[in-house]
Write an enzyme that holds these catalytic residues in place. Structure first.
Site, PDB file in Angstrom:
ATOM      1  N   HIS A 161       0.569  -1.128   0.064  1.00 59.93           N
ATOM      2  CA  HIS A 161      -0.065   0.536  -0.072  1.00 59.93           C
ATOM      3  C   HIS A 161       0.845   1.022   0.294  1.00 59.93           C
ATOM      4  O   HIS A 161       0.383   1.903  -0.294  1.00 59.93           O
ATOM      5  CB  HIS A 161      -0.656  -0.207   1.381  1.00 59.93           C
ATOM      6  CG  HIS A 161      -0.154  -0.025   2.794  1.00 59.93           C
ATOM      7  ND1 HIS A 161       0.070  -1.142   3.509  1.00 59.93           N
ATOM      8  CD2 HIS A 161       0.340   1.506   3.216  1.00 59.93           C
ATOM      9  CE1 HIS A 161       0.457   0.322   4.903  1.00 59.93           C
ATOM     10  NE2 HIS A 161       1.223   0.819   4.264  1.00 59.93           N
ATOM     11  N   ASP A 191       0.760  -7.515   1.249  1.00 57.75           N
ATOM     12  CA  ASP A 191       0.723  -6.259   1.616  1.00 57.75           C
ATOM     13  C   ASP A 191       2.253  -5.981   1.214  1.00 57.75           C
ATOM     14  O   ASP A 191       2.722  -5.274   2.139  1.00 57.75           O
ATOM     15  CB  ASP A 191       0.104  -5.437   2.724  1.00 57.75           C
ATOM     16  CG  ASP A 191       0.272  -4.330   2.857  1.00 57.75           C
ATOM     17  OD1 ASP A 191       0.030  -3.171   1.405  1.00 57.75           O
ATOM     18  OD2 ASP A 191      -0.125  -3.564   3.850  1.00 57.75           O
ATOM     19  N   SER A 306       4.582   2.849   8.359  1.00 58.61           N
ATOM     20  CA  SER A 306       4.276   1.220   7.129  1.00 58.61           C
ATOM     21  C   SER A 306       5.685   1.126   5.885  1.00 58.61           C
ATOM     22  O   SER A 306       6.011   2.114   5.183  1.00 58.61           O
ATOM     23  CB  SER A 306       2.565   1.454   6.375  1.00 58.61           C
ATOM     24  OG  SER A 306       1.700   1.436   6.751  1.00 58.61           O
TER      25      SER A 306
END
Length: 365
Positions: A161, A191, A306
């Site tokens: 992402h 992911d 992230s």
């Protein structure tokens, strides 16, 4: 009564003049005639053995005087050999021998020094050079995330992402040097994504650990670039294992808009939405979602973390930070983030290791 007819100071001739054990070039008691004087000044007779024998302790004293010097020299040499061997052994134990150094002089992998092992400062010093900031630009704006260098020539692991929908990717090292990166492969179901820097070499890479050995309560360190603050270090513990976390497969469901991800700076909320325990956090995950088992940590994670690293106290990567809960600030009234509340999640590193071949074989789509 027999009269002694020997001159004063003369030795008996029935004694073998060559029997003295201390004969030497300086005192050749070889029977030749010698002359000298006694302590009272009278001359010795010039007969064989005219000199008195040297004191028996003199040679012994000379030999003893030399022994301590020789002994000290031997001890010094032995100490030097042992000391050098010990230094070499310690260097090998610390992974500092020449075999651990590449031709570029860059130490391969992350090694926490023995004196700093088990400390947050030691882990941060060792691993920070292998953590990068990722800037992904798309038509909707620019998002900021993090990544982990896993090869010296610039392979970097991050979340899918973080780079999903990106038209251009810029990577900034801890040194401030910037590279352009290309997407090698992605796995939206996990992911995960793999990108590669252009023209990079001699980079410090991270050491991948074993997430199956992680236990609840283990101390951990998180490193990333929250809100563009490169190299931010936080610490905490592993709060839980095998949490079912559901995230959007791509940016289509993100409330932050296309390409925002966590740490988006191009508008929108900048939060990557996820579901946990039947509830949605940070927005709507959309229709295309994927669920994975995650490590839960109370180490502070914020937008931009992230793709960064969750690290054990040996300096090994045990997870890739992927989601965090940041409740909206009611006081702000604008839906802005209130920051970390100690609910963060990371993809276990064993999931990454099992997926690496798939990522490397990807077509970048």
């Amino acid at each position: 009564m027999t009269e002694n007819l020997r001159p004063s100071g003369a030795h008996s001739t029935d004694q073998d003049p060559t029997s003295y054990p201390y004969a030497s070039p300086s005192h050749p008691y070889d029977g030749a005639a010698h002359s000298g004087k006694a302590h009272d000044g009278t001359a010795y007779a010039g007969t064989a053995g005219g000199y008195p024998p040297p004191p028996p302790y003199a040679p012994t004293t000379r030999r003893k005087a030399k022994r301590p010097v020789a002994l000290l020299a031997a001890v010094a040499i032995a100490a030097g050999v042992i000391g050098g061997g010990t230094a070499t052994l310690v260097g090998q134990l610390n992974g500092q021998d020449s075999a651990a150094t590449g031709s570029s002089g860059v130490v391969n992998g992350t090694t926490v020094s023995q004196s700093s092992k088990g400390t947050v400062a030691g882990v941060a010093e060792a691993v920070s050079p292998a953590i990068v900031e990722i800037g992904a630009a798309s038509s909707a704006g620019r998002s900021t995330g993090s990544g982990v260098v896993i090869t010296e020539d610039g392979e970097i692991v991050t979340n899918n992402h973080v780079i999903s929908g990106a038209q251009q990717i810029q990577v900034t090292l801890s040194t401030g040097k910037t590279y352009t990166a290309d997407v090698v492969g992605t796995d939206p179901d996990k992911d995960l994504a793999l990108i590669k820097l252009r023209g990079a070499s001699g980079l410090k890479r991270a050491a991948l650990g074993d997430s199956s050995q992680v236990k609840v309560g283990d101390q951990v360190v998180a490193i990333g670039s929250p809100e563009g603050l490169t190299g931010t270090v936080t610490s905490g513990i592993v709060s839980a294992l095998d949490r079912d976390v559901t995230v959007a497969k791509d940016d289509s469901g993100s409330s932050g808009g296309s390409g925002q991800g966590q740490g988006g700076q191009g508008g929108g909320s900048g939060q990557w939405p996820f579901e946990f325990g039947g509830q949605q956090f940070n927005g709507d995950t959309g229709e295309q979602t994927t669920t994975y088992k995650a490590l839960q940590t109370d180490a502070s994670l914020n937008p931009g973390n992230s793709g960064g690293a969750l690290i054990n106290m040996d300096g090994e990567i045990i997870g890739i930070n992927s989601a965090m809960y940041a409740p909206s600030s009611a006081a702000a009234g604008s839906g802005s983030s209130a920051g970390s509340v100690g609910l963060g999640f990371a993809i276990p590193v064993n999931t990454l290791k099992a997926d690496l071949d798939t990522l490397r074989a990807g077509d970048g789509s």
